[in-house]
Enzyme design. Structure first.
Site, PDB file in Angstrom:
ATOM      1  N   CYS A 236      -9.463  -2.751  20.708  1.00 48.39           N
ATOM      2  CA  CYS A 236      -8.326  -2.221  19.950  1.00 48.39           C
ATOM      3  C   CYS A 236      -8.812  -1.134  18.994  1.00 48.39           C
ATOM      4  O   CYS A 236      -9.689  -1.378  18.166  1.00 48.39           O
ATOM      5  CB  CYS A 236      -7.635  -3.339  19.164  1.00 48.39           C
ATOM      6  SG  CYS A 236      -6.400  -2.669  18.027  1.00 48.39           S
TER       7      CYS A 236
ATOM      8  N   CYS B 163      -3.216  -6.891  16.141  1.00 43.91           N
ATOM      9  CA  CYS B 163      -1.871  -6.304  16.226  1.00 43.91           C
ATOM     10  C   CYS B 163      -0.827  -7.394  16.457  1.00 43.91           C
ATOM     11  O   CYS B 163       0.362  -7.135  16.349  1.00 43.91           O
ATOM     12  CB  CYS B 163      -1.743  -5.327  17.388  1.00 43.91           C
ATOM     13  SG  CYS B 163      -2.904  -3.984  17.413  1.00 43.91           S
TER      14      CYS B 163
ATOM     15  N   HIS C 165       3.833   1.646   2.368  1.00 44.84           N
ATOM     16  CA  HIS C 165       5.051   0.923   1.976  1.00 44.84           C
ATOM     17  C   HIS C 165       5.828   1.708   0.919  1.00 44.84           C
ATOM     18  O   HIS C 165       7.057   1.744   0.932  1.00 44.84           O
ATOM     19  CB  HIS C 165       4.706  -0.465   1.422  1.00 44.84           C
ATOM     20  CG  HIS C 165       3.962  -1.323   2.391  1.00 44.84           C
ATOM     21  ND1 HIS C 165       2.835  -2.015   2.060  1.00 44.84           N
ATOM     22  CD2 HIS C 165       4.182  -1.589   3.700  1.00 44.84           C
ATOM     23  CE1 HIS C 165       2.396  -2.685   3.113  1.00 44.84           C
ATOM     24  NE2 HIS C 165       3.194  -2.433   4.125  1.00 44.84           N
TER      25      HIS C 165
ATOM     26  N   LYS D 228      -6.985   8.447   8.365  1.00 44.47           N
ATOM     27  CA  LYS D 228      -6.154   7.253   8.314  1.00 44.47           C
ATOM     28  C   LYS D 228      -6.791   6.275   7.321  1.00 44.47           C
ATOM     29  O   LYS D 228      -8.003   6.092   7.325  1.00 44.47           O
ATOM     30  CB  LYS D 228      -6.131   6.640   9.725  1.00 44.47           C
ATOM     31  CG  LYS D 228      -5.112   5.569   9.867  1.00 44.47           C
ATOM     32  CD  LYS D 228      -5.069   5.040  11.279  1.00 44.47           C
ATOM     33  CE  LYS D 228      -4.252   3.754  11.205  1.00 44.47           C
ATOM     34  NZ  LYS D 228      -4.030   3.122  12.452  1.00 44.47           N
TER      35      LYS D 228
ATOM     36  N   CYS E 266      -3.982  -8.282  21.646  1.00 44.11           N
ATOM     37  CA  CYS E 266      -4.802  -7.980  20.470  1.00 44.11           C
ATOM     38  C   CYS E 266      -4.368  -8.898  19.333  1.00 44.11           C
ATOM     39  O   CYS E 266      -3.211  -8.868  18.924  1.00 44.11           O
ATOM     40  CB  CYS E 266      -4.674  -6.525  20.026  1.00 44.11           C
ATOM     41  SG  CYS E 266      -5.453  -6.268  18.407  1.00 44.11           S
TER      42      CYS E 266
ATOM     43  N   HIS F 138      -8.140  -2.240  15.288  1.00 45.22           N
ATOM     44  CA  HIS F 138      -8.854  -3.397  14.731  1.00 45.22           C
ATOM     45  C   HIS F 138     -10.324  -3.463  15.149  1.00 45.22           C
ATOM     46  O   HIS F 138     -11.056  -4.309  14.664  1.00 45.22           O
ATOM     47  CB  HIS F 138      -8.115  -4.686  15.098  1.00 45.22           C
ATOM     48  CG  HIS F 138      -6.753  -4.725  14.493  1.00 45.22           C
ATOM     49  ND1 HIS F 138      -5.619  -4.303  15.155  1.00 45.22           N
ATOM     50  CD2 HIS F 138      -6.347  -5.073  13.255  1.00 45.22           C
ATOM     51  CE1 HIS F 138      -4.579  -4.415  14.361  1.00 45.22           C
ATOM     52  NE2 HIS F 138      -4.981  -4.864  13.208  1.00 45.22           N
TER      53      HIS F 138
ATOM     54  N   LYS G 263      -9.438  -0.297   6.087  1.00 42.28           N
ATOM     55  CA  LYS G 263     -10.413  -1.105   5.350  1.00 42.28           C
ATOM     56  C   LYS G 263     -11.821  -0.854   5.875  1.00 42.28           C
ATOM     57  O   LYS G 263     -12.773  -0.846   5.120  1.00 42.28           O
ATOM     58  CB  LYS G 263     -10.049  -2.588   5.462  1.00 42.28           C
ATOM     59  CG  LYS G 263      -8.899  -2.932   4.545  1.00 42.28           C
ATOM     60  CD  LYS G 263      -8.709  -4.420   4.432  1.00 42.28           C
ATOM     61  CE  LYS G 263      -7.412  -4.706   3.695  1.00 42.28           C
ATOM     62  NZ  LYS G 263      -6.616  -5.731   4.352  1.00 42.28           N
TER      63      LYS G 263
ATOM     64  N   HIS H 143       0.823  -1.211   0.000  1.00 35.35           N
ATOM     65  CA  HIS H 143       0.000   0.000   0.000  1.00 35.35           C
ATOM     66  C   HIS H 143       0.858   1.262   0.000  1.00 35.35           C
ATOM     67  O   HIS H 143       2.088   1.200  -0.035  1.00 35.35           O
ATOM     68  CB  HIS H 143      -1.033  -0.026   1.119  1.00 35.35           C
ATOM     69  CG  HIS H 143      -0.443  -0.100   2.502  1.00 35.35           C
ATOM     70  ND1 HIS H 143       0.301   0.912   3.040  1.00 35.35           N
ATOM     71  CD2 HIS H 143      -0.501  -1.069   3.441  1.00 35.35           C
ATOM     72  CE1 HIS H 143       0.672   0.585   4.259  1.00 35.35           C
ATOM     73  NE2 HIS H 143       0.214  -0.623   4.522  1.00 35.35           N
TER      74      HIS H 143
HETATM   75  N1  MSP Z   1       6.735  -6.188   9.531  1.00 35.54           N
HETATM   76  C1  MSP Z   1       6.805  -4.989  10.274  1.00 35.54           C
HETATM   77  C2  MSP Z   1       8.142  -4.282  10.071  1.00 35.54           C
HETATM   78  C3  MSP Z   1       9.339  -5.075  10.463  1.00 35.54           C
HETATM   79  S1  MSP Z   1      10.803  -4.207  10.155  1.00 35.54           S
HETATM   80  C4  MSP Z   1      11.984  -5.144  10.855  1.00 35.54           C
HETATM   81  C5  MSP Z   1       5.692  -4.015   9.830  1.00 35.54           C
HETATM   82  N2  MSP Z   1       5.151  -4.232   8.636  1.00 35.54           N
HETATM   83  S2  MSP Z   1       3.978  -3.328   7.999  1.00 35.54           S
HETATM   84  O1  MSP Z   1       3.652  -3.943   6.749  1.00 35.54           O
HETATM   85  O2  MSP Z   1       2.930  -3.128   8.922  1.00 35.54           O
HETATM   86  O3  MSP Z   1       4.624  -1.912   7.741  1.00 35.54           O
HETATM   87  C6  MSP Z   1       5.735  -1.745   6.874  1.00 35.54           C
HETATM   88  C7  MSP Z   1       6.118  -0.290   6.763  1.00 35.54           C
HETATM   89  O4  MSP Z   1       5.048   0.477   6.210  1.00 35.54           O
HETATM   90  C8  MSP Z   1       6.461   0.357   8.105  1.00 35.54           C
HETATM   91  O5  MSP Z   1       7.560   1.241   7.944  1.00 35.54           O
HETATM   92  C9  MSP Z   1       5.203   1.146   8.412  1.00 35.54           C
HETATM   93  O6  MSP Z   1       5.438   2.228   9.254  1.00 35.54           O
HETATM   94  C10 MSP Z   1       4.824   1.603   7.035  1.00 35.54           C
HETATM   95  N3  MSP Z   1       3.425   2.020   6.983  1.00 35.54           N
HETATM   96  C11 MSP Z   1       2.328   1.262   7.191  1.00 35.54           C
HETATM   97  N4  MSP Z   1       1.214   2.043   7.014  1.00 35.54           N
HETATM   98  C12 MSP Z   1       1.574   3.307   6.688  1.00 35.54           C
HETATM   99  C13 MSP Z   1       0.913   4.479   6.256  1.00 35.54           C
HETATM  100  N5  MSP Z   1      -0.412   4.585   6.185  1.00 35.54           N
HETATM  101  N6  MSP Z   1       1.686   5.529   5.878  1.00 35.54           N
HETATM  102  C14 MSP Z   1       3.055   5.470   5.866  1.00 35.54           C
HETATM  103  N7  MSP Z   1       3.691   4.366   6.240  1.00 35.54           N
HETATM  104  C15 MSP Z   1       2.992   3.330   6.840  1.00 35.54           C
HETATM  105  O7  MSP Z   1       5.408  -3.092  10.571  1.00 35.54           O
END
Ligand code: MSP
Length: 469
Positions: free
Chosen positions: A143, A127, A21, A293, A124, A146, A296, A18
């Site tokens: 939560c 989470c 990422h 934010k 949770c 969620h 879903k 998304h």
């Molecule tokens: N798997 C863990 C990270 C482990 S690192 C050793 C995780 N995964 S995640 O898929 O939830 O998030 C991956 C990255 O995307 C993180 O840096 C997280 O902060 C970022 N983001 C997730 N949602 C986001 C937004 N809505 N906006 C910006 N970044 C966000 O956490």
């Protein structure tokens, strides 16, 4: 040879890539290209976090064998990264046999700081996280992310004794030996560190079967953070290889929600292993949609693919690198996206079209860009204010537009053709100089601009760089 090592967070593979990422990858890419322009050799890691019950359940729900499920999703993250024109040098999957074996070796090396204890409290499932009584009360048992009630949990876990390292961690952060950017997040974390409890690093196997077995205890598997955080060094070959050519990392890029794990648990692990701490932790903000934010349940999730389809990659990079702050939350709306596209077309697209047309008419030959010092730009980059560094370049672009309007080379061509040529030459030289840095943000466009203005016979592109929609 010494390499500058940049890392990105490894996403869970229980969903599609998304916008959040994308932010990790784009920022890492900007830093990588910037360092490369300075002549550095850069190593950029990316990867996927593939263990845990959430992922296991998702695969079961969809009736896909777990290994196939994580294979597919890991592949979709790799494709996604490539679609952003981001190149990693190393890709780590936490289900790789090498990673798993190395992770177990790391656990063993940390065993002096690991103990077993009984956990009784709230949890949770969404989470996959333990919840303190305080959080339970504050959220009235549900939560907020969620929207599901916390469940009661009583089980044995292994813990990492963060307390062994707290003072050292605090000192390293306060002295900026491990520098946290932005400064307000550093402050926020230092406050949090005071009360940071030891962390649970395993779960009983009957609860979470999809995980790395704890060495010497068949009844437990590693849980979330040891497995995930280790990736940054297992991919370099730790512990059996010497990683000093790449470690400590120059910059580790994470979203604000996982900064506390990277600023607390991770340094504790590194200290326990006798390894140096990363030099920088960069925490970016969250991307919101229409000020909310993305979630879903609200139904406002915009897939990056939808935005990419609209005008292609370059306007996407332009928006998220210039109009999204590097360190604060940033909002996306389609209106703002269209306005940003028009700006790109008007300021840069038109400039290229106009200049190339004038050069063709006046037979001005191409030039190569020269990398001149740019203290304003470097100052912004070194503070991880990438969006403001981009602004510095945009000012230069707007200034070129202004100069064309003021110096009117098309009018000069009629009265003083030599002067017109000189003016055009100077304009394309300056554009080509700026373009070398523009390539950090908009690589594909910069390559086109270089091709146009380096040619012996300059000619405008047949279709404008950013056609009007
Ligand atoms: N798997 C863990 C990270 C482990 S690192 C050793 C995780 N995964 S995640 O898929 O939830 O998030 C991956 C990255 O995307 C993180 O840096 C997280 O902060 C970022 N983001 C997730 N949602 C986001 C937004 N809505 N906006 C910006 N970044 C966000 O956490």
């Amino acid at each position: 040879m010494e390499k500058s090592y940049i890392t990105t967070a490894i996403p869970y593979v229980n969903g599609n890539p998304h916008l959040g990422h994308a932010m990790d990858y784009l920022l890492a890419d900007v830093l990588r290209r910037y360092m490369m322009l300075q002549g550095k050799t850069v190593r950029l890691q990316a990867g996927t976090d593939e263990h845990g019950s959430k992922i296991f359940k998702k695969a079961a729900e969809q009736g896909i064998p777990i290994q196939d499920y994580v294979d597919q999703n890991s592949k979709s993250f790799q494709d996604f990264i490539h679609s952003l024109d981001v190149e990693y040098t190393d890709f780590v999957r936490t289900t790789d046999a090498d990673h798993m074996r190395r992770c177990q070796a790391i656990w063993e090396k940390l065993s002096n700081h690991i103990y077993k204890d009984k956990y009784e409290g709230w949890y949770c499932e969404g989470c996959e996280g333990f919840v303190t009584d305080k959080e339970y009360d504050e959220n009235e048992g549900i939560c907020p992310d969620h929207k599901k009630p916390y469940t009661k949990l009583s089980e044995e876990n292994y813990y990492l004794r963060i307390a062994d390292f707290k003072d050292q961690i605090r000192e390293a952060i306060e002295k900026d030996e491990m520098k946290i950017t932005p400064a307000f997040r550093k402050k926020e974390f230092l406050n949090l560190l005071k009360d940071m409890p030891d962390v649970s690093i395993s779960r009983p196997k009957e609860q979470v079967e999809w995980g790395i077995p704890v060495p010497g205890d068949d009844s437990q598997v590693m849980y979330v953070w040891i497995d995930a955080l280790s990736n940054y060094i297992t991919i370099l070959g730790y512990p059996e290889q010497d990683i000093s050519g790449s470690w400590p990392a120059n910059t580790q890029i994470v979203g604000k929600d996982i900064l506390r794990f990277h600023a607390g648990i991770w340094p504790a692990m590194l200290m326990g292993l006798g390894l140096p701490l990363p030099k920088n932790l960069l925490a970016h903000g969250f991307i919101t949609v229409n000020g909310e934010k993305m979630s879903k349940s609200i139904g406002n999730v915009i897939a990056p693919g939808e935005i990419l389809e609209k005008h292609g990659l370059i306007p996407f990079r332009y928006y998220f690198l210039r109009h999204a702050s590097t360190t604060d939350d940033a909002d996306f709306t389609w209106d703002k996206y269209e306005a940003s596209y028009n700006e790109l077309a008007n300021d840069l697209g038109n400039l290229v079209q106009r200049l190339a047309t004038l050069c063709k008419k006046n037979e001005v030959a191409g030039v190569k860009g020269e990398l001149k010092d740019n203290a304003d730009f470097d100052a912004r980059m070194s503070k991880y204010e990438f969006n403001f560094a981009f602004d510095v370049l945009w000012d230069e672009i707007q200034n070129l537009n202004k100069r064309i309007d003021e110096e009117k080379p098309w009018a000069l061509a009629k009265t003083e053709p030599d002067k017109a040529k000189e003016v055009l030459k100077s304009l394309i030289q300056d554009l080509s100089n700026t373009n070398l840095r523009l390539a950090i943000f908009l690589p594909e466009t910069a390559a086109k601009i270089a091709e146009i203005f380096e040619a012996e016979h300059i000619a405008p592109p047949e279709t404008p760089l950013f056609p009007k929609a």
